[in-house]
Design a protein around this motif. Structure first.
Motif, PDB file in Angstrom:
ATOM      1  N   ILE A 126      25.756 -22.879  -8.421  1.00  0.00           N
ATOM      2  CA  ILE A 126      26.634 -22.866  -7.247  1.00  0.00           C
ATOM      3  C   ILE A 126      27.723 -21.809  -7.429  1.00  0.00           C
ATOM      4  O   ILE A 126      28.398 -21.752  -8.446  1.00  0.00           O
ATOM      5  N   ARG A 127      27.868 -20.954  -6.428  1.00  0.00           N
ATOM      6  CA  ARG A 127      28.920 -19.939  -6.419  1.00  0.00           C
ATOM      7  C   ARG A 127      29.594 -19.950  -5.054  1.00  0.00           C
ATOM      8  O   ARG A 127      29.052 -20.463  -4.085  1.00  0.00           O
ATOM      9  N   GLY A 128      30.746 -19.315  -4.964  1.00  0.00           N
ATOM     10  CA  GLY A 128      31.437 -19.167  -3.687  1.00  0.00           C
ATOM     11  C   GLY A 128      32.476 -20.239  -3.439  1.00  0.00           C
ATOM     12  O   GLY A 128      32.621 -21.186  -4.206  1.00  0.00           O
ATOM     13  N   VAL A 129      33.194 -20.075  -2.351  1.00  0.00           N
ATOM     14  CA  VAL A 129      34.249 -21.009  -1.976  1.00  0.00           C
ATOM     15  C   VAL A 129      33.760 -21.956  -0.890  1.00  0.00           C
ATOM     16  O   VAL A 129      32.760 -21.688  -0.229  1.00  0.00           O
ATOM     17  N   LYS A 130      34.463 -23.042  -0.718  1.00  0.00           N
ATOM     18  CA  LYS A 130      34.083 -24.062   0.256  1.00  0.00           C
ATOM     19  C   LYS A 130      33.837 -23.423   1.626  1.00  0.00           C
ATOM     20  O   LYS A 130      34.631 -22.627   2.102  1.00  0.00           O
ATOM     21  N   GLY A 131      32.710 -23.757   2.217  1.00  0.00           N
ATOM     22  CA  GLY A 131      32.370 -23.191   3.515  1.00  0.00           C
ATOM     23  C   GLY A 131      31.414 -22.022   3.415  1.00  0.00           C
ATOM     24  O   GLY A 131      30.722 -21.702   4.376  1.00  0.00           O
ATOM     25  N   SER A 132      31.406 -21.364   2.258  1.00  0.00           N
ATOM     26  CA  SER A 132      30.453 -20.254   2.085  1.00  0.00           C
ATOM     27  C   SER A 132      29.880 -20.274   0.671  1.00  0.00           C
ATOM     28  O   SER A 132      29.935 -19.284  -0.047  1.00  0.00           O
ATOM     29  N   LYS A 133      29.388 -21.447   0.293  1.00  0.00           N
ATOM     30  CA  LYS A 133      28.797 -21.587  -1.039  1.00  0.00           C
ATOM     31  C   LYS A 133      27.343 -21.161  -1.022  1.00  0.00           C
ATOM     32  O   LYS A 133      26.659 -21.244  -0.012  1.00  0.00           O
ATOM     33  N   VAL A 134      26.891 -20.690  -2.173  1.00  0.00           N
ATOM     34  CA  VAL A 134      25.486 -20.283  -2.329  1.00  0.00           C
ATOM     35  C   VAL A 134      24.957 -20.804  -3.661  1.00  0.00           C
ATOM     36  O   VAL A 134      25.729 -21.133  -4.562  1.00  0.00           O
TER      37      VAL A 134
END
Ligand SMILES: [Zn+2]
Length: 110
Positions: A21-29
């Motif tokens: 899991i990478r990215g910030v809340k709302g735009s995680k990948v």
């Protein structure tokens, strides 16, 4: 600076594990695993694949291309001697069995 490879598994980035899991809340990948080169994985499949599953998926997806690198059009053979020997059990000296011993014969010498 360290060398690394991205895992070559075709669906590595689709596996549901927390470490991907990478990215910030709302735009995680979910991201392909990054493999840092070290003493243990250099020049081995583990420098390019994070798991046996990713390795197998890659092999399945690219089978035709992989085979095309070194196609085998005929069987290979290894010269051997085959000797059947009667062996006494290590645990029960009253028990014997036949064992087949296969020894490689090196025809290249002499
Ligand atoms: Zn992977």
């Amino acid at each position: 600076m360290s060398n690394y490879n991205w895992c070559h598994g075709p669906t590595c980035h689709e596996q549901h594990t927390q470490d991907r899991i990478r990215g910030v809340k709302g735009s995680k990948v979910l991201r392909t695993r990054k493999l840092r080169e070290n003493y243990y994985n250099q020049r081995s499949i583990w420098g390019y694949f994070c798991s046996m599953g990713c390795y197998n998926d890659f092999a399945k997806e690219h089978m035709a291309d992989i085979i095309a690198i070194a196609p085998r059009t005929e069987a290979l053979e290894t010269p051997v001697d085959v000797v059947k020997e009667k062996v006494t059990s290590r645990w029960n000296s009253n028990h014997t069995y036949m064992e087949t011993k296969i020894t490689r014969v090196d025809n290249d010498i002499g």
